[in-house]
Design an enzyme around this catalytic site. Structure first.
Site, short mmCIF file in Angstrom:
data_model
loop_
_atom_site.label_atom_id
_atom_site.label_comp_id
_atom_site.label_asym_id
_atom_site.label_seq_id
_atom_site.Cartn_x
_atom_site.Cartn_y
_atom_site.Cartn_z
N GLU A 108 -11.36 6.30 -5.13
CA GLU A 108 -11.82 4.86 -5.03
C GLU A 108 -12.70 4.27 -6.29
OE1 GLU A 108 -11.75 2.78 -2.13
OE2 GLU A 108 -10.11 4.09 -1.74
N ARG B 292 0.81 -1.24 -0.08
CA ARG B 292 0.13 -0.01 -0.02
C ARG B 292 0.95 1.28 0.13
NH1 ARG B 292 -2.46 4.34 0.46
NH2 ARG B 292 -4.57 4.50 1.30
N ARG C 142 -1.49 -5.60 4.44
CA ARG C 142 -0.59 -5.19 3.56
C ARG C 142 0.68 -4.28 4.30
NH1 ARG C 142 -5.14 -1.27 1.00
NH2 ARG C 142 -5.04 -0.30 3.09
#
Length: 311
Positions: free
Chosen positions: A178, A170, A218
């Protein structure tokens, strides 16, 4: 055949001064004792009458004595010590620099640094896929071409071979528009951001400095990619194009230091003034809804399916 005197159950008397000297120089004393023992064995065996079978046994025993003498030689001991040290050193180097990390949860603590500390370790590898506009999958290739990646060692290309073998990264310090998730509509410019990141990273080698492992498993990292002779911060480049904002969560935001955060915020302001990317809509139009505002809107709406969305 009479037993040699040095095999007697009662030890021979020793001179006190000689014993003290042997304690001061134990290695050389040990070697001289071994050599003396071997010579005594040879003289005893050669002076003892033997039949045919005894001669064969004596010959084999003499060979063992020669082997013992050669092993005790200083050059042999030194070579053995050097070989042992080399093996241990290569093993340690292999574990430290050549061990491949398959997933984000498997990243050792030595690779993860808070924003207040200086990075000394990083993940280097090839980007295999881009899953969203601010995250991707990395196949770790420790030491890169120095470890013959791309020559004799290949990065898998099919999904089956990559399953469970990539680190989910990330991008730290930024938030991109988004895409459509969990029944929510896509944000404006989300596909543009996705396409930009895919073209910028997919198939390329990148270096990742990991700040933490987030709640989704992540690795939150500052990522660099080489473009020509220059090394570029991927998150900073997204801010320049106006396809991302500075990460604005109440907690969990990491930048790699206050200096980096200031640069990120300054770059975002420049993109706004120039009307780059998503900020073009603000030129004579309504205020742009940031990715953080978009996610908060759906969380506050009470939609159960949106509370699991990844930020």
């Amino acid at each position: 055949m009479p037993w040699p005197k040095f095999w007697s159950s009662s030890p021979p008397p020793t001179d006190t001064k000689e014993e003290e000297n042997s304690l001061d120089h134990p290695p050389s004393n040990l070697i001289s004792r071994i050599s003396s023992t071997a010579n005594t064995l040879r003289s005893t065996l050669s002076s003892t009458p033997q039949d045919t079978n005894g001669a064969a046994t004596t010959s084999a025993f003499s060979t063992d004595i020669d082997l013992l003498t050669s092993i005790s030689h200083p050059s042999t001991l030194l070579a053995t010590a050097l070989l042992t040290t080399t093996i241990f050193a290569l093993t340690a180097l292999s574990r430290r620099y050549l061990r491949r990390i398959p997933t984000a949860p498997a990243i050792p603590p030595a690779y993860i640094f808070p924003s207040t500390r200086q990075f000394t370790r990083s993940l280097f590898g090839r980007v295999t896929s881009v899953g969203d506009a601010d995250n991707f999958r990395l196949y770790h290739t420790p030491l890169g071409r120095l470890a013959l990646w791309g020559l004799f060692r290949r990065v898998p290309t099919d999904a089956k071979a990559l399953r469970g073998q990539t680190v989910h990264i990330r991008l730290a310090g930024i938030d991109a528009p988004e895409l459509s998730h969990f029944g929510r509509p896509a944000q404006p410019y989300s596909q543009d951001a996705m396409d930009w990141l895919t073209s910028y990273l997919r198939g390329r080698r990148v270096r990742c400095y990991v700040h933490k492992i987030d709640q989704y498993g992540r690795a939150v990292a500052t990522v660099y990619v080489r473009k020509g002779i220059l090394r570029r911060d991927v998150g900073l480049q997204m801010l320049k194009t106006g396809l991302a904002t500075v990460y604005e969560a109440k907690s969990g935001a990491v930048f790699g230091g206050e200096g980096v955060e200031k640069v990120y915020r300054s770059t975002e302001e420049q993109a706004k003034r120039k009307g780059k990317g998503m900020w073009a809509a603000e030129k004579g139009g309504p205020k742009v809804e940031t990715p953080r505002e978009y996610k908060n809107k759906y969380r506050e709406g009470g939609n159960a399916t949106t509370t699991q969305g990844k930020s």
